[in-house]
Design an enzyme around this catalytic site. Structure first.
Site, PDB file in Angstrom:
ATOM      1  N   HIS A  64       0.799  -1.229   0.000  1.00 51.63           N
ATOM      2  CA  HIS A  64       0.000   0.000   0.000  1.00 51.63           C
ATOM      3  C   HIS A  64       0.833   1.281   0.000  1.00 51.63           C
ATOM      4  CE1 HIS A  64      -4.467   1.021   1.102  1.00 51.63           C
ATOM      5  NE2 HIS A  64      -4.046   1.677   0.039  1.00 51.63           N
ATOM      6  N   ASP A  71      -9.824  -0.474   4.091  1.00 46.22           N
ATOM      7  CA  ASP A  71      -8.602  -1.080   4.629  1.00 46.22           C
ATOM      8  C   ASP A  71      -8.877  -1.506   6.075  1.00 46.22           C
ATOM      9  OD1 ASP A  71      -5.905  -1.564   5.441  1.00 46.22           O
ATOM     10  OD2 ASP A  71      -5.174   0.055   4.161  1.00 46.22           O
ATOM     11  N   HIS A  98      -6.575  -1.436   8.134  1.00 44.44           N
ATOM     12  CA  HIS A  98      -5.626  -0.591   8.861  1.00 44.44           C
ATOM     13  C   HIS A  98      -5.827   0.873   8.496  1.00 44.44           C
ATOM     14  CE1 HIS A  98      -3.791  -4.591   8.107  1.00 44.44           C
ATOM     15  NE2 HIS A  98      -3.548  -4.531   9.396  1.00 44.44           N
ATOM     16  N   ASP A 154      -3.290   3.099   8.073  1.00 38.99           N
ATOM     17  CA  ASP A 154      -2.187   3.569   7.222  1.00 38.99           C
ATOM     18  C   ASP A 154      -1.911   5.046   7.459  1.00 38.99           C
ATOM     19  OD1 ASP A 154      -2.189   0.980   6.312  1.00 38.99           O
ATOM     20  OD2 ASP A 154      -2.762   1.441   4.265  1.00 38.99           O
ATOM     21  N   HIS A 194       4.256   0.878   4.254  1.00 41.12           N
ATOM     22  CA  HIS A 194       2.867   0.696   3.796  1.00 41.12           C
ATOM     23  C   HIS A 194       1.859   1.093   4.871  1.00 41.12           C
ATOM     24  CE1 HIS A 194       2.078  -3.799   5.133  1.00 41.12           C
ATOM     25  NE2 HIS A 194       2.756  -3.140   6.034  1.00 41.12           N
ATOM     26  N   ASP A 252      -7.551  -1.834  -0.121  1.00 38.05           N
ATOM     27  CA  ASP A 252      -6.590  -2.818   0.395  1.00 38.05           C
ATOM     28  C   ASP A 252      -7.371  -4.100   0.672  1.00 38.05           C
ATOM     29  OD1 ASP A 252      -4.925  -4.350   2.098  1.00 38.05           O
ATOM     30  OD2 ASP A 252      -3.924  -2.552   2.855  1.00 38.05           O
ATOM     31  N   ASP A 267      -6.862  -6.464   2.445  1.00 40.61           N
ATOM     32  CA  ASP A 267      -6.902  -6.961   3.832  1.00 40.61           C
ATOM     33  C   ASP A 267      -8.106  -6.436   4.612  1.00 40.61           C
ATOM     34  OD1 ASP A 267      -6.173  -4.502   5.078  1.00 40.61           O
ATOM     35  OD2 ASP A 267      -4.041  -5.009   5.053  1.00 40.61           O
ATOM     36  N   GLU A 299      -2.150  -4.960  -2.107  1.00 42.88           N
ATOM     37  CA  GLU A 299      -1.845  -5.965  -1.074  1.00 42.88           C
ATOM     38  C   GLU A 299      -2.323  -7.378  -1.433  1.00 42.88           C
ATOM     39  OE1 GLU A 299       0.204  -5.464   1.418  1.00 42.88           O
ATOM     40  OE2 GLU A 299       0.216  -3.288   1.784  1.00 42.88           O
TER      41      GLU A 299
HETATM   42 MN   LIG Z   1      -3.318  -0.604   3.649  1.00 45.43          MN
END
Ligand SMILES: [Mn+2]
Length: 304
Positions: A101, A127, A129, A131, A144, A231, A233, A276
């Site tokens: 990312h 995402d 996360h 980030d 990332h 992303d 994830d 990702e």
């Molecule tokens: Mn990310």
């Protein structure tokens, strides 16, 4: 909305980067998404697709404890910035395939710069996360985890400054969706900056439909359009096992499909990253195929 109302010309730009992540293998993500058939599928939807190939990071570069592989990451992003900028200058739609990312710092910088005389862009960042670390708040040093902070002007500036005088994206137009794994300092920084965050709890409480309606409203209001940074994830590992930093109990594939379908319906999507996808960790390219499906739905694929 019919596909004919969109920008019909897509440029695919792959980025073979895994230097921003600790788990390697994600550099092969663009290949996996192409292998899933993204080009013929988009052409069948009526798009003209030009594949600009992959950007490959330099072999060597300097590193810091709090910005691991920073020289290679930033050099790669500079090249991506130039590629995305050129695509936009030619009136084409940039579809960036990752790769970790960290590449969003390069792609979003280009989109924000391209439109700076017309107005601000909005960002929807799907995402697990945030980030939203920078070189001071990071616990891992993995870059990332920093691009969203960087494009909002909260550092690291080296991630977005390629000599172009960066145009930062105001946090008022930025939305994070499906977050459920934030570092404490990262979350504090996001709150302080006024980031709009719809966490997994919001999705549980209100449902994806309600959350995306509001996300599109925020990112689309008084902006020239919305950049989607997706992303994989964000999607729970049962559906998306091929990713480097999986988090249990994320959104389902169906919720992800609805999110991007609603964004397609808004007619506001101007650029997109899909990142990702890690084929080394995947099961028979399941995550690569899921990524391909998400891209098609974001670009207006209609299932009925
Ligand atoms: Mn990310």
């Amino acid at each position: 909305m019919d596909v004919l109302n969109r920008n019909k010309n897509i440029d695919i730009i792959g980025v073979q980067i895994d230097l921003g992540a600790s788990q390697k293998g994600v550099a092969m993500g663009p290949l996996a998404i192409r292998y899933a058939g993204i080009k013929p599928d988009l052409r069948n939807m009526g798009y003209t697709v030009r594949d600009k190939g992959d950007i490959v990071p330099p072999e060597d570069g300097m590193s810091l404890r709090n910005m691991i592989n920073f020289e290679q990451v930033n050099a790669t992003n500079k090249e991506l910035y130039q590629a995305v900028k050129m695509t936009l200058d030619e009136g084409r739609f940039p579809l960036v395939l990752g790769g970790d990312h960290s590449l969003a710092a390069g792609s979003i910088s280009a989109v924000a710069k391209h439109y700076e005389n017309e107005g601000e862009i909005g960002i929807i960042w799907i995402d697990a996360h945030g980030d939203w670390n920078n070189d001071k708040s990071t616990l891992s040093g993995n870059m990332h985890g920093m691009p969203y902070s960087a494009v909002c002007g909260r550092g690291p500036d080296s991630m977005v400054d390629f000599g172009q005088k960066p145009h930062f994206v105001p946090t008022a137009h930025c939305v994070q969706v499906a977050g459920h794994d934030f570092d404490r300092a990262e979350a504090e920084r996001m709150k302080e900056a006024g980031m709009n965050v719809f966490s997994m709890r919001d999705i549980d409480m209100r449902g994806m439909r309600d959350v995306m309606n509001e996300a599109i409203e925020i990112a689309g209001k008084d902006t020239v359009g919305i950049h989607l940074s997706f992303d994989v994830d964000a999607i729970t590992p049962e559906y998306a096992p091929g990713t480097g930093t999986p988090v249990a109990d994320g959104i389902t594939a169906r919720e992800a499909f609805l999110a991007v379908e609603m964004l397609a319906d808004s007619g506001k999507l101007i650029s997109m990253d899909l990142v990702e996808v890690n084929p080394v960790l995947d099961e028979r390219n399941k995550t690569g195929q899921l990524a391909s499906e998400l891209i098609q739905l974001a670009l207006g694929k209609c299932i009925y």
